[in-house]
Scaffold this motif. Structure first.
Motif, PDB file in Angstrom:
ATOM      1  N   ALA A  84      -2.988   7.011  -0.214  1.00  0.00           N
ATOM      2  CA  ALA A  84      -2.177   8.002  -0.919  1.00  0.00           C
ATOM      3  C   ALA A  84      -3.039   8.682  -1.974  1.00  0.00           C
ATOM      4  CB  ALA A  84      -0.966   7.324  -1.558  1.00  0.00           C
ATOM      5  N   VAL A  85      -2.519   9.757  -2.551  1.00  0.00           N
ATOM      6  CA  VAL A  85      -3.272  10.539  -3.534  1.00  0.00           C
ATOM      7  C   VAL A  85      -3.417   9.828  -4.881  1.00  0.00           C
ATOM      8  CG1 VAL A  85      -2.725  12.760  -2.458  1.00  0.00           C
ATOM      9  CG2 VAL A  85      -1.223  11.845  -4.232  1.00  0.00           C
ATOM     10  N   SER A  86      -2.593   8.819  -5.142  1.00  0.00           N
ATOM     11  CA  SER A  86      -2.678   8.112  -6.427  1.00  0.00           C
ATOM     12  C   SER A  86      -2.157   6.684  -6.248  1.00  0.00           C
ATOM     13  CB  SER A  86      -1.830   8.828  -7.485  1.00  0.00           C
ATOM     14  OG  SER A  86      -0.450   8.649  -7.210  1.00  0.00           O
ATOM     15  N   PRO A  87      -2.520   5.806  -7.177  1.00  0.00           N
ATOM     16  CA  PRO A  87      -1.970   4.443  -7.140  1.00  0.00           C
ATOM     17  C   PRO A  87      -0.443   4.423  -7.222  1.00  0.00           C
ATOM     18  CG  PRO A  87      -3.874   4.519  -8.597  1.00  0.00           C
ATOM     19  CD  PRO A  87      -3.547   5.946  -8.217  1.00  0.00           C
ATOM     20  N   THR A  88       0.140   5.344  -7.978  1.00  0.00           N
ATOM     21  CA  THR A  88       1.596   5.409  -8.090  1.00  0.00           C
ATOM     22  C   THR A  88       2.216   5.753  -6.735  1.00  0.00           C
ATOM     23  OG1 THR A  88       1.441   6.085 -10.398  1.00  0.00           O
ATOM     24  CG2 THR A  88       3.527   6.551  -9.270  1.00  0.00           C
ATOM     25  N   GLU A  89       1.629   6.710  -6.036  1.00  0.00           N
ATOM     26  CA  GLU A  89       2.145   7.087  -4.711  1.00  0.00           C
ATOM     27  C   GLU A  89       1.971   5.942  -3.712  1.00  0.00           C
ATOM     28  OE1 GLU A  89       3.965   9.883  -3.592  1.00  0.00           O
ATOM     29  OE2 GLU A  89       4.184   9.895  -5.763  1.00  0.00           O
ATOM     30  N   LEU A  90       0.857   5.210  -3.788  1.00  0.00           N
ATOM     31  CA  LEU A  90       0.645   4.074  -2.894  1.00  0.00           C
ATOM     32  C   LEU A  90       1.686   2.986  -3.171  1.00  0.00           C
ATOM     33  CD1 LEU A  90      -1.210   3.173  -0.589  1.00  0.00           C
ATOM     34  CD2 LEU A  90      -2.572   1.964  -2.298  1.00  0.00           C
ATOM     35  N   SER A 109      -7.284  -0.192  -2.404  1.00  0.00           N
ATOM     36  CA  SER A 109      -6.765   1.181  -2.525  1.00  0.00           C
ATOM     37  C   SER A 109      -6.048   1.644  -1.265  1.00  0.00           C
ATOM     38  CB  SER A 109      -7.909   2.137  -2.875  1.00  0.00           C
ATOM     39  OG  SER A 109      -8.905   2.055  -1.868  1.00  0.00           O
ATOM     40  N   SER A 110      -5.543   0.704  -0.482  1.00  0.00           N
ATOM     41  CA  SER A 110      -4.825   1.066   0.738  1.00  0.00           C
ATOM     42  C   SER A 110      -3.880  -0.064   1.135  1.00  0.00           C
ATOM     43  CB  SER A 110      -5.802   1.347   1.886  1.00  0.00           C
ATOM     44  OG  SER A 110      -6.494   0.165   2.249  1.00  0.00           O
ATOM     45  N   LEU A 111      -3.040   0.241   2.108  1.00  0.00           N
ATOM     46  CA  LEU A 111      -2.144  -0.731   2.722  1.00  0.00           C
ATOM     47  C   LEU A 111      -2.447  -0.727   4.209  1.00  0.00           C
ATOM     48  CD1 LEU A 111       1.173   0.493   1.043  1.00  0.00           C
ATOM     49  CD2 LEU A 111      -0.235  -1.454   0.315  1.00  0.00           C
TER      50      LEU A 111
END
Length: 176
Positions: A84-90, A109-111
């Motif tokens: 995602a574009v940011s940690p909050t979005e992820l 930094s991913s799922l």
């Protein structure tokens, strides 16, 4: 000669100079076991016989009664890597996956999830970048210390724990 038994696990973090005699390559579901006959790549046949079902991790060792160790290796699976574009979005994407009780592997930094075209489409509509990959899958074990495998007959874990509290579980769209 009777079959060897493995009744103990050495976690990968604590393994020191093991006497590795073979290796088993298992997917995420196959790595959550209690009792099953296994055959290693080198032909070692043994009975995994644990007191309870355990989520084995890549690099763990199964200790045979003769002292030998069978190494556990994670089998690559068809997954998607979600960014995602940011940690909050992820974090928001992780919430949506959790709300659907989907096994998820959390990375820095991913799922990662198993391939599922419905979930992939939902994630893309939510702004995620979704990349198909082949890799070992190591999902989170869940809040109650076990993975939910309700569709597997040898695992009788409840999907919800009755702790005496009311749990409203709403599955509906949320407006932003």
């Amino acid at each position: 000669m009777s079959m060897l038994c493995a009744t103990k696990i050495i976690q990968r973090e604590t393994m020191v100079e093991p006497s590795i005699v073979d290796r088993v390559v298992l997917d995420a579901d196959e790595r959550h076991r209690r009792r099953i006959v296994m055959i290693g790549e080198g032909g070692t046949e043994f009975l995994l016989d644990l007191p309870e079902a355990v989520a084995l991790r890549h690099g763990d060792g199964l200790v045979l009664e003769d002292g030998g160790v069978v190494l556990v290796a994670a089998k690559p699976e068809a997954l998607v890597e979600i960014t995602a574009v940011s940690p909050t979005e992820l974090t928001r994407l992780a919430w949506h996956l959790g709300n659907r009780h989907t096994p998820v592997q959390v990375a820095v930094s991913s799922l990662r999830i198993r391939r599922d075209h419905v979930l992939e489409e939902m994630l893309q509509k939510l702004g995620a970048a979704v990349t198909p990959i082949e890799a070992p899958f190591d999902p989170e074990s869940g809040a109650y210390g076990h993975a939910d495998h309700a569709d597997e007959p040898d695992r009788h874990a409840p999907s919800h724990v009755d702790d005496g509290h009311s749990h409203d579980h709403h599955h509906h769209a949320h407006e932003r």
